[in-house]
Motif scaffolding. Sequence first.
Motif, PDB file in Angstrom:
ATOM      1  N   SER A 170      -5.527  10.026   0.800  1.00  0.00           N
ATOM      2  CA  SER A 170      -5.957   8.796   1.469  1.00  0.00           C
ATOM      3  C   SER A 170      -6.849   8.011   0.516  1.00  0.00           C
ATOM      4  N   LEU A 171      -6.679   6.706   0.545  1.00  0.00           N
ATOM      5  CA  LEU A 171      -7.481   5.776  -0.254  1.00  0.00           C
ATOM      6  C   LEU A 171      -7.818   4.606   0.657  1.00  0.00           C
ATOM      7  N   GLU A 172      -9.100   4.343   0.816  1.00  0.00           N
ATOM      8  CA  GLU A 172      -9.536   3.270   1.705  1.00  0.00           C
ATOM      9  C   GLU A 172     -10.458   2.324   0.945  1.00  0.00           C
ATOM     10  N   ILE A 173     -10.236   1.031   1.118  1.00  0.00           N
ATOM     11  CA  ILE A 173     -11.061  -0.005   0.522  1.00  0.00           C
ATOM     12  C   ILE A 173     -11.727  -0.768   1.667  1.00  0.00           C
ATOM     13  N   ARG A 174     -13.047  -0.764   1.694  1.00  0.00           N
ATOM     14  CA  ARG A 174     -13.770  -1.421   2.788  1.00  0.00           C
ATOM     15  C   ARG A 174     -14.737  -2.467   2.219  1.00  0.00           C
ATOM     16  N   PRO A 182       0.836  -1.205   0.000  1.00  0.00           N
ATOM     17  CA  PRO A 182       0.000   0.000   0.000  1.00  0.00           C
ATOM     18  C   PRO A 182       0.868   1.252   0.000  1.00  0.00           C
ATOM     19  N   SER A 204     -12.601  14.522  -3.035  1.00  0.00           N
ATOM     20  CA  SER A 204     -12.969  13.459  -2.096  1.00  0.00           C
ATOM     21  C   SER A 204     -14.285  12.846  -2.541  1.00  0.00           C
ATOM     22  N   GLN A 231      -4.048   0.640  -2.980  1.00  0.00           N
ATOM     23  CA  GLN A 231      -4.514  -0.099  -1.805  1.00  0.00           C
ATOM     24  C   GLN A 231      -5.116  -1.414  -2.273  1.00  0.00           C
ATOM     25  N   VAL A 247     -15.024   2.148  -2.005  1.00  0.00           N
ATOM     26  CA  VAL A 247     -13.742   2.819  -2.213  1.00  0.00           C
ATOM     27  C   VAL A 247     -13.936   4.289  -1.853  1.00  0.00           C
ATOM     28  N   SER A 248     -13.169   4.765  -0.879  1.00  0.00           N
ATOM     29  CA  SER A 248     -13.245   6.160  -0.436  1.00  0.00           C
ATOM     30  C   SER A 248     -11.890   6.815  -0.631  1.00  0.00           C
ATOM     31  N   TRP A 249     -11.909   8.075  -1.057  1.00  0.00           N
ATOM     32  CA  TRP A 249     -10.658   8.799  -1.267  1.00  0.00           C
ATOM     33  C   TRP A 249     -10.811  10.241  -0.808  1.00  0.00           C
ATOM     34  N   GLN A 278     -16.621   8.729  -2.708  1.00  0.00           N
ATOM     35  CA  GLN A 278     -16.656   7.281  -2.528  1.00  0.00           C
ATOM     36  C   GLN A 278     -17.482   6.666  -3.641  1.00  0.00           C
TER      37      GLN A 278
END
Length: 126
Positions: free
Chosen positions: A35-39, A28, A87, A116, A56-58, A89
């Motif tokens: 920021s990049l988040e994968i949930r 990562p 920003s 990520q 996917v949120s950024w 998602q």
Amino acid sequence: MRIASLCLPAAALLLAACSPAEFVPEAPMALDGVSLEIRPLPQEACDPARPFAVRVSWAVQDWPDPKFDFRLDSSRGQLWARANEASGQQVSDPWAVPGKWFVMVDRNTGVVMAAQAVPPLECPPG
């Protein structure tokens, strides 16, 4: 006519030579201020062995012209989504599997902003 047919392939080669090299993530990463988040998202019948949807949120700070491509597995991989916001998602269909990479690329420059991998789906006990 002959000159034009020779110039077009030459121009295509020059453009390809100027594009950034392909980036294939191994860990990562994110540039400062990104920021990049994968949930993973819950499923009706939770089964970690089956593909699942992800959110996917950024968020990007201080980026003058936010235009991002979200690609799969590399900076030149399959285009999954595009965004023109700093920003946001987006939710995938249920095809994600652990280890699948999302790579966020600035569409204007080709700069890799973040990468990520999809984490494993965790099912509630019971």
